[in-house]
Design an enzyme around this catalytic site. Structure first.
Site, PDB file in Angstrom:
ATOM      1  N   ASP A 100     -23.270  36.849   0.724  1.00 13.03           N
ATOM      2  CA  ASP A 100     -23.739  35.768   0.019  1.00 13.03           C
ATOM      3  C   ASP A 100     -25.125  35.298   0.453  1.00 13.03           C
ATOM      4  OD1 ASP A 100     -24.061  33.296  -1.729  1.00 13.03           O
ATOM      5  OD2 ASP A 100     -22.497  32.316  -0.508  1.00 13.03           O
TER       6      ASP A 100
ATOM      7  N   GLU B  90     -29.792  27.320  -3.486  1.00 17.63           N
ATOM      8  CA  GLU B  90     -28.387  27.383  -4.072  1.00 17.63           C
ATOM      9  C   GLU B  90     -27.509  26.823  -3.233  1.00 17.63           C
ATOM     10  OE1 GLU B  90     -24.667  29.057  -5.523  1.00 17.63           O
ATOM     11  OE2 GLU B  90     -25.564  29.119  -3.316  1.00 17.63           O
TER      12      GLU B  90
ATOM     13  N   GLU C 145     -33.206  22.752 -11.040  1.00 16.07           N
ATOM     14  CA  GLU C 145     -34.697  22.378 -11.196  1.00 16.07           C
ATOM     15  C   GLU C 145     -35.416  22.976 -12.295  1.00 16.07           C
ATOM     16  OE1 GLU C 145     -35.714  19.384  -9.833  1.00 16.07           O
ATOM     17  OE2 GLU C 145     -33.379  19.345  -9.591  1.00 16.07           O
TER      18      GLU C 145
ATOM     19  N   GLY D 287     -20.222  26.056  -8.722  1.00 14.18           N
ATOM     20  CA  GLY D 287     -20.329  26.651  -7.450  1.00 14.18           C
ATOM     21  C   GLY D 287     -21.369  27.602  -7.383  1.00 14.18           C
TER      22      GLY D 287
ATOM     23  N   ALA E  21     -20.027  38.415 -12.731  1.00 22.52           N
ATOM     24  CA  ALA E  21     -19.263  39.345 -12.378  1.00 22.52           C
ATOM     25  C   ALA E  21     -19.405  39.721 -11.064  1.00 22.52           C
ATOM     26  CB  ALA E  21     -19.678  40.522 -13.339  1.00 22.52           C
ATOM     27  N   ARG E  22     -18.174  39.823 -10.411  1.00 21.79           N
ATOM     28  CA  ARG E  22     -18.406  40.557  -9.152  1.00 21.79           C
ATOM     29  C   ARG E  22     -17.101  41.371  -8.692  1.00 21.79           C
ATOM     30  NH1 ARG E  22     -16.966  34.657  -9.860  1.00 21.79           N
ATOM     31  NH2 ARG E  22     -16.551  33.700  -7.673  1.00 21.79           N
TER      32      ARG E  22
ATOM     33  N   HIS F 107     -20.157  32.150   4.768  1.00 22.39           N
ATOM     34  CA  HIS F 107     -21.117  31.051   5.323  1.00 22.39           C
ATOM     35  C   HIS F 107     -21.092  31.085   6.896  1.00 22.39           C
ATOM     36  CE1 HIS F 107     -21.569  28.527   1.190  1.00 22.39           C
ATOM     37  NE2 HIS F 107     -21.880  29.802   1.154  1.00 22.39           N
TER      38      HIS F 107
ATOM     39  N   SER G 253      -1.693  11.626 -30.778  1.00 19.81           N
ATOM     40  CA  SER G 253      -1.354  12.808 -31.429  1.00 19.81           C
ATOM     41  C   SER G 253      -2.565  13.829 -31.242  1.00 19.81           C
ATOM     42  CB  SER G 253      -1.360  12.509 -32.923  1.00 19.81           C
ATOM     43  OG  SER G 253      -1.718  13.677 -33.541  1.00 19.81           O
TER      44      SER G 253
ATOM     45  N   ASP H 234     -29.341  33.219 -34.716  1.00 22.88           N
ATOM     46  CA  ASP H 234     -29.274  31.850 -34.540  1.00 22.88           C
ATOM     47  C   ASP H 234     -28.117  31.239 -34.365  1.00 22.88           C
ATOM     48  OD1 ASP H 234     -32.092  32.145 -33.776  1.00 22.88           O
ATOM     49  OD2 ASP H 234     -32.808  30.937 -35.445  1.00 22.88           O
TER      50      ASP H 234
ATOM     51  N   HIS I 157     -20.562  20.369 -21.625  1.00 23.69           N
ATOM     52  CA  HIS I 157     -19.737  20.821 -22.271  1.00 23.69           C
ATOM     53  C   HIS I 157     -18.351  20.550 -22.322  1.00 23.69           C
ATOM     54  CE1 HIS I 157     -18.355  24.721 -23.727  1.00 23.69           C
ATOM     55  NE2 HIS I 157     -19.588  25.501 -23.568  1.00 23.69           N
TER      56      HIS I 157
ATOM     57  N   TYR J   5     -15.503  24.467  -7.921  1.00 25.28           N
ATOM     58  CA  TYR J   5     -15.195  25.714  -8.145  1.00 25.28           C
ATOM     59  C   TYR J   5     -14.482  26.272  -9.446  1.00 25.28           C
ATOM     60  CZ  TYR J   5     -16.686  26.299  -3.233  1.00 25.28           C
ATOM     61  OH  TYR J   5     -17.510  26.443  -2.033  1.00 25.28           O
TER      62      TYR J   5
END
Lengths: 799, 799
Positions: free
Chosen positions: B436, B473, B482, B567, B584-585, B602, B677, B715, B738, B749
């Site tokens: 990381d 990060e 920023e 995260g 993706a990882r 970490h 409802s 668009d 969102h 996370y």
């Protein structure tokens, strides 16, 4: 001056017809208006030589010119179609690009098709009955407009409804204010309605004067006169005179600021009720008769109007979201902007009674004195016990969730259907809506007819044009705001411009335009190509009369253009969504005419006859306004390159930065002490100016035939206004999100530039913690600097 | 299982080189990886037959296959260039459109150019020194990357700096925790640093374990064990056990949720300090050795990490605005998300000491018991007086405004330079960043090199690609946030997609993708065309191994794709700005591997050797991740029609609506009582589904040669994600805007769907006012219904 003329001349013109050819002329050749009137008086004596004189002649015809004009008109109409390509080429040449000849001739056709007599006919037709929002009559008018717009040739027209909170007086329990004697007996009651104007005696459903959304209640108490009820008036009372309004009923005269701000100030001062009255000083022009003999407000007339402090929220129960079937509604106690105290409007006859009965102290200075024959004492509570009578308010107005209807019509754009130009104005009126809004609605109707005619001939604008007849504007801009909310996601991407079409006249002196700075150049160019309707400017462009009558001398030698504030339907589009906006109407002489608004504003006396007799008998000022509004939407919808001028925005930003800095420098010691600097803001403005200049320079070399390249720069132009929107909104006003402009916090009608900084500095001398207060100023400067800088970045090369 | 293998096999592979030809194959023909290793052990015995077995083989080569593979590879590489047009035609045919052959072969070139050995070399190069944000070393790395990206061929590369609040331990006054005896004597102190791993003994500037942004302080007191410190853990303590944490120091084990949420919960519970420790149950895989003999966390290792609750604000002192020269900064006391109490991380050796010294009650159930040889008592304060020793924290960490640097590189789009595809990942690491972020940064470097090579050959994508190496990060996603803030105005119009590139491995079992639903189809299609690096899947597509190893059975028969939470650096782009995003990882086996994250996460033990020996010795999993990330940006940047699938969003919305409704139905009686409802939400989802279906139907008939028509639908596709953004934000979280997704309020996370509704219903049984609480649920349902409906409107015909 011009009012006297108005007062004496109007009755001589009662109805008119026209078969004249109305030709839209490019710069340099201007049409006459060969209208034939059924009755026409020639007015020989022009007894003044001042520029204001020009205002008068527009309301009459010089019949001896008619024949000459007709021939000249015909000649020029032919010549026009030859010259128009060249002239518009020059016009467009300001942006450095060619314009297709077809566009030009279509614009000519579009503007020339509009006729004063049609505007007259629509105004006549639309003002026969009251069209209060939420009523059956206003729905019927919506359906009529829907049908007629379809007939005119729009691609689609539909009614769009919302269920919003409206407010009506209780029919069986009328609102009034009483004077109590020492036995609590009501010795005087204010009138329950206005005297109906002649010709309308049998019209039902005339709502009596009331302040929509007033709290219910029957407060009684001592009366305190608070002048206009402005922030500074309450400050004077409280700070200089030690008057405590807590628990009092205050009485404020209408004028100067939006009535909702007066109510808010009264609430903040602790008042338990507020009475709003029309003082002759503010609602009568000197030497003018009252309606129907003139256009002054009769003593029994009163100004209706909502007293919300919505700050752009739209429907009070669904702030931020459309009032559709799925909407969550706050209960009324939590609704946005609803006043907590009773409010009621009265005329000056009744006001005189209330004011005469006040005891207490004389008003602090002569600026507090209106023109009623009373003492304008500030009332008890200042330096002695209650002297004369108390008053009691009886307010039973109900808030009700009610269905409203917008009419939405569209012409699909040919090449960029996903770019929208919106022309919107409201349809609902307090009573007949003789001026407000129907002088606007009639103009929109004529614009739609003219556009529809072109569509029927096979024309189609490059971009989509949306026409809107909004409902419930009078109740807080509700129809327009709810539609903006429902369509926000689409509009934020696709809307290019919003042109507002409320009342097209509020006076008959000259043009008035409020718009975003990037539209200045388009407005000027259009005004140079539309004939002036003003007497003495026959065959001269509107620009000339406008320039002569209202020169923007403090800034530049050009006709004045003002900042957008609020008080009409552009608010959600401009202040919340950041869509470039403009409004245009004919107005009074700002230098000489000191009355507020127009005298009969929002009274039952706003009739068709008022307009035809006193304001615009030939309907040529309204035609000019139609051509300005129509010309704006045409150019915005059909110019290959969007006619926005970013350099004008740069100039405006510099001007606003200078102006707010001047205000700040009054506190030079504090600026030093708290290290408040405006450097970042000026630096941002400089960067913006350079970016705007470079941008327009680059425009000169783009390939106008490359539709994708054009779209890219047009997107930059479209998004410039959007760049000034901060999603976090202004402090405490989440729906006012434009960092450069906002409705003033002290007067919704007025536009304030750099409102965040302005509000942070307002009354800062009285701040409890100067450190915190100046910190907030610094924060607001930083936000403004960031926003201007970020807007500049949108104009630099895209990659 | 696979851990054992890892533990025993890694030391046999120390370094490798490759001259093999890496070929990108379309569906049906898959490459081998003819890499030549300096040392290679062949592992004969595969003693398990389960699917998980495949995870093992990827870390070794079957040398006897190498020659065959090489020839096969060469053959196919030639054949590819003939077949590729057809295959991609089929691929694009799913959208009903032709794709230029040049695009296909360029994508082939782009992906095939990427080499495992380059990723290895970059990882080696970038992990030699610590690259803590705000340090000289990390600036030097930024400059190196800047230079190399320029050399690779990008059009422009620049450093962009911000001055943000960072946090460092006080070098002369180290942080530690002590056990006090009854005389207040410190009888035990936690360690001040981790034992340096072999080979790094002389490296300076290794920051000791600390929790960035911890408050300073030396609180002492009784210790309370709070399990993972989750909301439910504190509820159990408080509600079931009556344990009051007020004034206590709490000790929580790492894992399950973001550490910042643990700290927030502790503060809400009244704790005056919190200790975070790594329990072997959560940070050691069974049977695996600790580093350097295996990949488990040594007893002295501890997890660094920030403990902010920023909720997307970015720099704590400039929430919402970029931390540039003109920024207004809050003072630290007012900063966003800063914890008010000291926080400190320790390893399990130290934790054992602290836990052994606790008195009080045994933990409530076995789920609270970790794997340390201690009682895990919950501590004093429960049912008795203080039993054993108090602890004292010594925390002297300083917050400092510090300059950070993003590296921003660009390839200008050929036809739509104003449409941006962003590939961003961070560069800063806590120490060496072995996993990381450098497994991500190395992958980005190789993607940039490959793209640059194409550019040098004259290629240019249709749209602009932006590559970002983010700084800080680890301190709260600061560099990326920023930059998003500074460029917000431009991004909200122009950004098409954001692909995140944090660590490219967190395990070596299979692919893991979190993305917006509209990218599902592109991800699947790409995965079908990228070779699997997994043993047993040689010449099979990545899709196959992924599908077999992590089938999304509860939803559909396809590889699992998860919701985006937070995260990592996509947060501002997805959750705030509404830009379609994906990450993706390679990951561990979710079914069998129960440890949190990867064990040495970490810690100082995240080294190059860790990766090369234990995780991805051939670097082929990283290559696969590079091809997925690279393939995403290539397709997004160069497909004439944007490869978004709105129907996938419709499916997801239906799934989320069903899911939140299931949650609600637990409270059926209340739903009835308060008339709650979900109909409007389901109706919105239905409308959205129809709009999405119709939209894709219409796409089939658009003229792919009409660039303006393409731009219009593109668009719409670009703006779909934007339509889910509510400028008002989620309740109390203005930067999470969102409406469909947000980081869970209980675990940053994790992604939560319909977070507004979810949070309103969370723990609603305990609401003080059920009426109000259910009213808020109704309001949130209404907002969700509106948002889905409004998003649907963006997909209908544009006029």
């Amino acid at each position: 001056m011009s009012k006297e003329y108005l007062a004496e001349s109007v009755t001589t013109v009662s109805a008119m017809e026209s078969d004249g050819l109305s030709v839209f002329f490019p710069n340099g050749g201007y049409q006459c208006f060969p209208l034939r009137h059924r009755q026409l008086s020639t007015r020989a004596q022009d007894n003044e030589e001042t520029p204001e004189l020009w205002a008068k002649g527009t309301r009459q015809m010089r019949t001896n010119r008619n024949d000459v004009c007709r021939w000249l008109g015909a000649f020029i109409s032919v010549a026009t179609f030859f010259l128009v390509g060249f002239v518009i080429g020059w016009f467009s040449g300001h942006s450095g690009h060619d314009t297709k000849g077809s566009t030009v001739s279509n614009r000519g056709k579009f503007l020339n098709e509009m006729k004063a007599e049609n505007i007259r006919a629509y105004l006549r037709n639309f003002t026969q009955l009251p069209h209060l929002a939420g009523t059956e009559q206003n729905l019927r008018l919506a359906k009529q407009i829907e049908k007629e717009w379809k007939d005119f040739g729009l691609d689609s027209v539909e009614l769009v409804h919302y269920d919003v909170l409206l407010s009506y007086p209780n029919e069986s329990n009328p609102n009034y204010i009483a004077i109590l004697d020492e036995n609590q007996t009501e010795v005087f009651n204010t009138s329950l309605y206005e005297v109906t104007p002649p010709g309308y005696e049998n019209i039902p459903n005339i709502v009596p004067p009331y302040n929509a959304f007033s709290a219910k209640g029957e407060p009684e108490g001592d009366l305190v006169y608070v002048n206009y009820g402005r922030t500074e008036d309450f400050h004077k009372l409280h700070r200089e005179l030690g008057v405590n309004c807590t628990g009092k009923i205050v009485i404020a005269r209408y004028g100067k600021i939006f009535r909702g701000n007066k109510v808010k100030n009264a609430i903040l001062a602790g008042a338990k009720g507020i009475i709003l009255f029309s003082d002759p000083a503010d609602y009568c022009a000197p030497g003018v008769n009252v309606y129907p003999d003139g256009w002054n407000l009769p003593g029994g007339g009163a100004q209706r109007g909502n007293v919300l402090n919505l700050n752009g929220a739209g429907d009070p129960l669904t702030p931020g979201y459309p009032a559709k079937e799925y909407a969550y509604r706050y209960n009324t106690a939590e609704g946005a902007g609803l006043p907590k105290i009773p409010v009621h409007p009265i005329g000056y006859h009744d006001a005189e009674k209330l004011l005469k009965n006040m005891g207490g102290q004389a008003p602090p200075d002569k600026t507090w004195k209106g023109s009623l024959n009373v003492s304008y004492n500030i009332g008890p509570g200042f330096n002695g016990p209650f002297a004369k009578s108390k008053v009691k308010m009886h307010i039973h107005t109900n808030n009700e969730v009610t269905r409203i209807y917008n009419v939405i019509g569209k012409i699909r754009g040919a090449s960029e259907p996903d770019r929208y130009i919106i022309l919107g104005g409201h349809r609902d009126s307090w009573v007949f809506g003789g001026i407000d809004p129907t002088t606007g609605a009639a103009v929109v109707h004529e614009i739609v007819r003219s556009a529809g005619k072109l569509v029927k001939q096979g024309w189609r604008p490059q971009r989509t044009i949306i026409f809107a007849s909004w409902d419930a504007e009078e109740f807080g801009l509700l129809g327009s705001t709810e539609w903006a909310e429902e369509n926000a996601k689409v509009l934020q991407d696709r809307a290019v411009a919003y042109i507002n079409a409320d009342s097209s006249i509020e006076g008959n002196y000259t043009l008035r335009v409020d718009c975003t700075p990037s539209l200045n150049t388009l407005v000027y160019n259009l005004a140079k190509q539309i004939p002036s309707p003003d007497e003495g400017f026959e065959s001269m462009p509107l620009y000339e009369s406008w320039h002569k009558k209202d020169n923007w001398t403090e800034n530049r030698d050009a006709p004045r253009i003002s900042k957008l504030g609020s008080g009409s339907d552009f608010e959600a589009y401009f202040q919340r969504l950041g869509i470039a906006s403009a409004r245009a109407r004919y107005t009074k002489n700002r230098k000489t005419d000191k009355y507020s608004n127009y005298p009969v504003y929002h009274s039952v006396y706003e009739t068709f006859e008022l307009v035809e007799k006193f304001y615009d008998p030939r309907f040529t000022q309204m035609l000019a306004v139609a051509q300005v509004r129509g010309g704006l939407i045409f150019e915005l919808a059909d110019s290959p390159l969007l006619p926005f001028d970013c350099k004008e925005y740069a100039l405006a930003l510099k001007d606003y930065a200078d102006s707010i800095y001047r205000l700040a420098k009054v506190h030079q010691a504090q600026l030093d002490l708290y290290r408040v600097s405006f450097d970042a803001l000026f630096s941002g403005v400089e960067n913006f100016t350079k970016a705007a200049t470079d941008f327009h320079e680059r425009l000169k070399s783009i390939d106008m035939k490359n539709s994708l390249q054009l779209r890219i720069v047009n997107d930059q132009l479209k998004n410039l206004e959007r760049a000034f929107i901060d999603p976090l909104g202004l402090p405490g006003r989440p729906f006012y999100r434009h960092i450069i402009f906002a409705p003033s916090s002290h007067n919704k009608y007025a536009g304030e530039s750099f409102p965040g900084i302005y509000d942070a500095m307002f009354d800062i001398e009285s701040a409890e913690s100067p450190v915190k207060a100046w910190d907030e100023v610094k924060r607001q400067i930083s936000i403004a600097a960031y926003t201007v800088q970020a807007a500049a970045m949108t104009l630099t090369e895209v990659a």
